[in-house]
Design a protein around this motif. Structure first.
Motif, PDB file in Angstrom:
ATOM      1  N   TRP A 195       0.841  -1.185   0.000  1.00 39.12           N
ATOM      2  CA  TRP A 195       0.000   0.000   0.000  1.00 39.12           C
ATOM      3  C   TRP A 195       0.882   1.244   0.000  1.00 39.12           C
ATOM      4  N   PRO A 196       0.664   2.157  -0.919  1.00 32.52           N
ATOM      5  CA  PRO A 196       1.442   3.396  -0.924  1.00 32.52           C
ATOM      6  C   PRO A 196       1.175   4.200   0.355  1.00 32.52           C
ATOM      7  N   PRO A 197       2.175   4.915   0.843  1.00 32.71           N
ATOM      8  CA  PRO A 197       1.994   5.633   2.113  1.00 32.71           C
ATOM      9  C   PRO A 197       0.966   6.761   2.062  1.00 32.71           C
ATOM     10  N   TYR A 198       0.694   7.281   0.864  1.00 32.71           N
ATOM     11  CA  TYR A 198      -0.221   8.430   0.763  1.00 32.71           C
ATOM     12  C   TYR A 198      -1.387   8.101  -0.178  1.00 32.71           C
ATOM     13  N   CYS A 199      -1.907   6.901  -0.016  1.00 28.76           N
ATOM     14  CA  CYS A 199      -3.029   6.435  -0.842  1.00 28.76           C
ATOM     15  C   CYS A 199      -4.327   7.063  -0.346  1.00 28.76           C
ATOM     16  N   VAL A 200      -5.134   7.592  -1.265  1.00 24.67           N
ATOM     17  CA  VAL A 200      -6.374   8.265  -0.877  1.00 24.67           C
ATOM     18  C   VAL A 200      -7.607   7.375  -1.030  1.00 24.67           C
ATOM     19  N   ASN A 201      -7.462   6.224  -1.658  1.00 26.80           N
ATOM     20  CA  ASN A 201      -8.646   5.393  -1.916  1.00 26.80           C
ATOM     21  C   ASN A 201      -8.492   3.956  -1.434  1.00 26.80           C
ATOM     22  N   GLU A 202      -7.624   3.725  -0.448  1.00 31.99           N
ATOM     23  CA  GLU A 202      -7.388   2.370   0.044  1.00 31.99           C
ATOM     24  C   GLU A 202      -8.678   1.719   0.530  1.00 31.99           C
TER      25      GLU A 202
END
Length: 329
Positions: free
Chosen positions: A311-318
């Motif tokens: 998971w990317p650290p700055y994901c907005v739609n997890e």
């Protein structure tokens, strides 16, 4: 080997970090951003997309990229990315939050000060040899101290703007969807109308949404003081530029300073560019070396995590793709 597309030139440190991952890295180095068709053609075998505000990353782009796992936007706002389309396809969307708040507030306050104290126009007058003799009523400007600043949108950037205003002994009001727990000395008002009526300076920091498009238009300008100055460093479509032009010409407000416009770049023959009481910057609120470098490295973190299956650290739609994410396939 995974493939990463960077849609504009970037810092050498960011490029090196991407290449060090072992991925194939393609950096669009043209003078202009890729056209929409260029972008569609370029993403065919891309796993990670490092995108910029000039890229419209819609369903058409995503459908052209069957391997695409992650899109990282170089910036806080990501209204150029169709997040719903990304959710439907299990593509992670990321941004670079927080890091540009202080730089953007610095520019917003600099625009306020420049308009108030007329530092945007008077130096040019001096260069033209028009200084003239001392006139006690000539070249008058506006004070900043003890004036009222109205902040629309009290997120990270709006909060930083409030801090700067406090240092100038300004009276600060703010309008936000919700009252803040930490207000930084500002006073909450519960309507846009009230903040427009009471403020000497209005600084816009709200996100662009369907509801905030043309939020500032004919009726809103009529509510403002004739001496008021508008500052916009959020997104161009928040302000109805035709209505702004009419308000500035008619003297309904005293001036405006914009870092963002519709379109970008604004055409050289746009009527706003003919006005002495309108200052327009080329969307550079975050454009300091330190801030842009940090933004680039945050994009690197996002993209490398995504193509590695993390998971990317700055994901907005997890939350929306937790069960369907391509990066977990």
């Amino acid at each position: 080997m995974p493939k990463i597309l960077v849609t504009r030139r970037t810092f050498s440190e960011a490029a090196e970090a991407l290449r060090a991952s072992g991925a194939e890295v393609v950096i669009w180095d043209g003078e202009d951003a890729p056209s929409h068709q260029d972008l569609i053609d370029a993403v065919a075998d891309v796993d990670g997309l490092y995108a910029h505000i000039t890229n419209q990353v819609n369903d058409e782009v995503m459908d052209a990229a069957p391997n695409l796992k992650v899109i990282s936007e170089f910036g806080v706002g990501y209204d150029n990315i169709d997040v719903n389309a990304a959710n439907e396809r299990g593509i992670a969307v990321c941004n670079t939050p927080g890091i540009l708040s202080e730089s953007t507030a610095d520019e917003a306050f600099a625009l306020l000060a420049s308009m108030a104290r007329r530092t945007y126009g008077l130096p040019a007058m001096v260069k033209r040899g028009e200084w003239g003799d001392f006139d006690p009523l000539g070249l008058l400007a506006s004070d900043i101290h003890h004036k009222t600043l109205g902040i629309v949108g009290m997120g990270n950037i709006g909060s930083e703007m409030a801090k700067r205003a406090a240092g100038f002994n300004m009276n600060v009001l703010y309008y936000n969807r919700n009252r803040r727990d930490e207000e930084f000395g500002a006073t909450y008002v519960d309507s846009l109308e009230e903040i427009l009526e009471r403020s000497d300076f209005v600084s816009l920091h709200n996100p662009l949404t369907p509801e905030t498009t043309n939020m500032m238009s004919i009726d809103q300008f009529k509510l403002m003081k004739k001496s008021a100055i508008l500052i916009n460093t959020t997104r161009g479509p928040v302000v109805d530029q035709d209505a702004l032009y009419e308000a500035l010409v008619a003297g309904e407000i005293a001036g405006a300073a914009l870092d963002v416009t519709v379109p970008e770049p604004i055409p050289a023959d746009h009527p706003l560019l003919t006005l002495d009481n309108c200052l327009i910057m080329p969307h550079v609120a975050s454009a300091t070396y330190d801030t842009r470098m940090k933004m680039a490295m945050m994009c690197v973190e996002n993209v490398l995590a995504g193509i590695a299956g993390d998971w990317p650290p700055y994901c907005v739609n997890e939350t929306y793709i937790s069960c369907t994410a391509r990066l977990k396939a």
